[in-house]
Motif scaffolding. Structure first.
Motif, PDB file in Angstrom:
ATOM      1  N   PHE A  29       0.864  -1.341  -0.032  1.00 20.87           N
ATOM      2  CA  PHE A  29       0.019   0.269   0.346  1.00 20.87           C
ATOM      3  C   PHE A  29       0.956   1.400   0.286  1.00 20.87           C
ATOM      4  O   PHE A  29       1.062   1.668  -0.352  1.00 20.87           O
ATOM      5  CB  PHE A  29      -0.867   0.196   1.421  1.00 20.87           C
ATOM      6  N   ARG A  30       1.851   1.706   1.404  1.00 20.59           N
ATOM      7  CA  ARG A  30       2.717   2.248   1.024  1.00 20.59           C
ATOM      8  C   ARG A  30       3.372   3.152   0.172  1.00 20.59           C
ATOM      9  O   ARG A  30       3.501   3.860  -0.994  1.00 20.59           O
ATOM     10  CB  ARG A  30       3.268   2.380   2.139  1.00 20.59           C
ATOM     11  N   HIS A  31       3.808   2.387  -1.014  1.00 22.29           N
ATOM     12  CA  HIS A  31       4.693   2.059  -1.963  1.00 22.29           C
ATOM     13  C   HIS A  31       3.619   2.599  -3.544  1.00 22.29           C
ATOM     14  O   HIS A  31       4.317   3.406  -3.278  1.00 22.29           O
ATOM     15  CB  HIS A  31       5.243   0.480  -2.473  1.00 22.29           C
ATOM     16  N   GLY A  32       2.283   2.166  -3.316  1.00 21.55           N
ATOM     17  CA  GLY A  32       2.026   2.541  -4.192  1.00 21.55           C
ATOM     18  C   GLY A  32       0.576   3.802  -4.017  1.00 21.55           C
ATOM     19  O   GLY A  32       0.963   4.227  -4.834  1.00 21.55           O
ATOM     20  N   ALA A  33       1.083   4.093  -3.054  1.00 19.29           N
ATOM     21  CA  ALA A  33       0.569   5.375  -2.680  1.00 19.29           C
ATOM     22  C   ALA A  33       1.456   6.594  -2.649  1.00 19.29           C
ATOM     23  O   ALA A  33       0.741   8.095  -3.430  1.00 19.29           O
ATOM     24  CB  ALA A  33      -0.313   5.244  -1.249  1.00 19.29           C
ATOM     25  N   ARG A  34       2.943   5.840  -2.374  1.00 18.42           N
ATOM     26  CA  ARG A  34       3.562   7.001  -2.759  1.00 18.42           C
ATOM     27  C   ARG A  34       3.533   7.070  -4.284  1.00 18.42           C
ATOM     28  O   ARG A  34       4.032   8.678  -4.454  1.00 18.42           O
ATOM     29  CB  ARG A  34       4.847   6.345  -2.693  1.00 18.42           C
ATOM     30  N   ARG A  35       3.786   6.648  -5.245  1.00 21.02           N
ATOM     31  CA  ARG A  35       3.469   7.072  -6.632  1.00 21.02           C
ATOM     32  C   ARG A  35       1.998   7.986  -7.266  1.00 21.02           C
ATOM     33  O   ARG A  35       1.602   8.082  -7.501  1.00 21.02           O
ATOM     34  CB  ARG A  35       3.042   5.441  -7.597  1.00 21.02           C
ATOM     35  N   ARG A  36       1.033   8.249  -5.872  1.00 22.33           N
ATOM     36  CA  ARG A  36       0.355   9.181  -6.737  1.00 22.33           C
ATOM     37  C   ARG A  36      -0.655   8.468  -7.276  1.00 22.33           C
ATOM     38  O   ARG A  36      -0.724   9.785  -8.118  1.00 22.33           O
ATOM     39  CB  ARG A  36       0.484  10.188  -6.039  1.00 22.33           C
ATOM     40  N   GLY A  37      -0.729   7.423  -7.500  1.00 24.76           N
ATOM     41  CA  GLY A  37      -1.536   7.332  -8.692  1.00 24.76           C
ATOM     42  C   GLY A  37      -3.185   7.533  -8.473  1.00 24.76           C
ATOM     43  O   GLY A  37      -3.728   7.948  -7.862  1.00 24.76           O
ATOM     44  N   CYS A  38      -4.353   7.159 -10.005  1.00 20.50           N
ATOM     45  CA  CYS A  38      -5.363   7.970  -9.955  1.00 20.50           C
ATOM     46  C   CYS A  38      -6.080   6.370  -9.444  1.00 20.50           C
ATOM     47  O   CYS A  38      -5.291   5.196  -8.879  1.00 20.50           O
ATOM     48  CB  CYS A  38      -5.362   7.845 -11.979  1.00 20.50           C
ATOM     49  N   SER A  39      -7.486   6.615  -9.111  1.00 23.10           N
ATOM     50  CA  SER A  39      -8.272   5.998  -8.816  1.00 23.10           C
ATOM     51  C   SER A  39      -8.373   5.241 -10.109  1.00 23.10           C
ATOM     52  O   SER A  39      -8.660   5.277 -11.194  1.00 23.10           O
ATOM     53  CB  SER A  39      -9.513   6.334  -8.335  1.00 23.10           C
ATOM     54  N   GLY A  40      -8.775   3.679  -9.743  1.00 23.99           N
ATOM     55  CA  GLY A  40      -9.527   3.315 -10.579  1.00 23.99           C
ATOM     56  C   GLY A  40     -10.808   3.035 -10.425  1.00 23.99           C
ATOM     57  O   GLY A  40     -11.503   3.903 -10.867  1.00 23.99           O
ATOM     58  N   PRO A  41     -11.417   2.506 -11.601  1.00 22.06           N
ATOM     59  CA  PRO A  41     -12.922   2.178 -11.773  1.00 22.06           C
ATOM     60  C   PRO A  41     -14.413   2.836 -10.823  1.00 22.06           C
ATOM     61  O   PRO A  41     -14.717   3.542 -11.322  1.00 22.06           O
ATOM     62  CB  PRO A  41     -13.114   0.395 -12.927  1.00 22.06           C
ATOM     63  N   ASP A  42     -13.439   1.601  -9.779  1.00 23.51           N
ATOM     64  CA  ASP A  42     -14.361   1.854  -8.566  1.00 23.51           C
ATOM     65  C   ASP A  42     -14.523   3.852  -7.810  1.00 23.51           C
ATOM     66  O   ASP A  42     -14.912   3.488  -7.519  1.00 23.51           O
ATOM     67  CB  ASP A  42     -14.391   1.212  -7.586  1.00 23.51           C
ATOM     68  N   ASP A  43     -13.707   4.203  -8.450  1.00 25.88           N
ATOM     69  CA  ASP A  43     -12.904   5.501  -8.294  1.00 25.88           C
ATOM     70  C   ASP A  43     -12.963   5.938  -6.407  1.00 25.88           C
ATOM     71  O   ASP A  43     -12.777   7.328  -5.959  1.00 25.88           O
ATOM     72  CB  ASP A  43     -14.342   6.445  -8.219  1.00 25.88           C
ATOM     73  N   VAL A  44     -12.382   4.790  -5.948  1.00 23.82           N
ATOM     74  CA  VAL A  44     -11.583   5.253  -4.915  1.00 23.82           C
ATOM     75  C   VAL A  44     -10.011   5.021  -4.678  1.00 23.82           C
ATOM     76  O   VAL A  44      -9.201   4.551  -5.271  1.00 23.82           O
ATOM     77  CB  VAL A  44     -11.691   3.362  -4.475  1.00 23.82           C
ATOM     78  N   SER A  45     -10.085   6.424  -3.879  1.00 22.32           N
ATOM     79  CA  SER A  45      -8.338   6.920  -4.345  1.00 22.32           C
ATOM     80  C   SER A  45      -7.427   6.260  -3.127  1.00 22.32           C
ATOM     81  O   SER A  45      -8.015   5.174  -2.177  1.00 22.32           O
ATOM     82  CB  SER A  45      -8.723   8.674  -3.734  1.00 22.32           C
TER      83      SER A  45
END
Length: 273
Positions: A29-45
């Motif tokens: 989670f921390r690795h992905g959150a650092r990249r600040r990518g956009c939300s997916g189809p469910d729109d959860v950031s």
């Protein structure tokens, strides 16, 4: 299909428990959150998922442990690449990307034990800067080298999925991991590997490891799908290019003719372009 030389290797039978380990999921989670990518189809950031992180990760771990986690269908986007080309990119839900990162974190050290020194690009601490430094070092050894350089045509889209799965299953025997990797990579309706999937770069390196084993010379560098060979004569450089061509064809890939050349002492800045 070309013959693939398979050496004896360790086979890993129990990995899923390491994937859903709380510490591994939290790190993912921390690795992905650092990249600040956009939300997916469910729109959860990433921020919204993190608001109830402990609960969300506990539920995720439970589903992974029970074997009933399923990846959602990704959002399909088109983006302009660095050279102006239109790229088809897929974006998964945040939770899907957490699982992709969690799998990658377990698989990377396993594959890294096999990967060769000539390979750079998607590997830990072996990116562009390290590839460029190695090229500079070779230039210092051969002051005026002949350079054979090329890249692979439509690389991600040209990967043979059946061969990739075979190479993967030679190393991993955990059925749950195999199913998760296959479902997130191969369920998307595009050829080869989908751009945007966290696992695609690692799996592409696994695929190109078969090429690297042909090219394990002291003066060869592979940066992602760019391959460069340095030599002291034009004839040797042409021989290197023949070897590269054969290695790439052995895994059902083709060189990009527009970017294939043998050049005398090109500017070092141009080598990986």
């Amino acid at each position: 299909m070309g013959q693939i030389a398979i050496a004896l290797m360790n086979k890993y039978h129990s990995l899923i428990d390491k994937v859903y380990d709380r510490r591994n999921l939290l790190r993912a989670f921390r690795h992905g959150a650092r990249r600040r990518g956009c939300s997916g189809p469910d729109d959860v950031s990433w921020t919204e998922y993190g608001d109830n992180l402990e609960h969300n990760l506990a539920c995720l771990a439970q589903r992974l442990r029970a074997g009933n986690f399923e990846f959602s269908a990704p959002r399909s986007l088109y983006r302009t690449g660095v050279q102006g080309e239109l790229r088809h990119i897929h974006v998964w839900d945040v939770e899907d990307r957490i699982v992709q990162h969690a799998i990658k974190q377990i698989l990377t050290p396993i594959f890294e034990m096999e990967f060769l020194d000539l390979a750079y690009g998607y590997r830990p601490r072996r990116g562009y800067a390290q590839a460029y430094k190695r090229a500079v070092d070779i230039y210092s050894e051969i002051s005026t080298p002949w350079v054979a350089s090329t890249d692979i045509r439509s690389f991600f889209a040209s990967i043979d999925r059946a061969l990739l799965k075979r190479l993967f299953c030679l190393r991993v025997a955990d059925g749950k991991i195999i199913n998760l990797v296959e479902s997130t990579l191969f369920s998307v309706d595009v050829p080869g590997l989908p751009i945007g999937n966290v696992l695609s770069p690692l799996m592409s390196d696994l695929y190109l490891h078969e090429v690297d084993k042909f090219l394990c010379g002291e003066r060869m560098i592979r940066y992602c799908d760019n391959i460069v060979a340095f030599s002291r004569s034009r004839s040797n450089a042409l021989g290197d290019l023949e070897l590269i061509t054969a290695a790439v064809r052995s895994v059902e890939l083709q060189l990009n003719a527009d970017k294939t050349q043998v050049v005398f002492a090109p500017p070092i800045e141009s080598i990986f372009q």
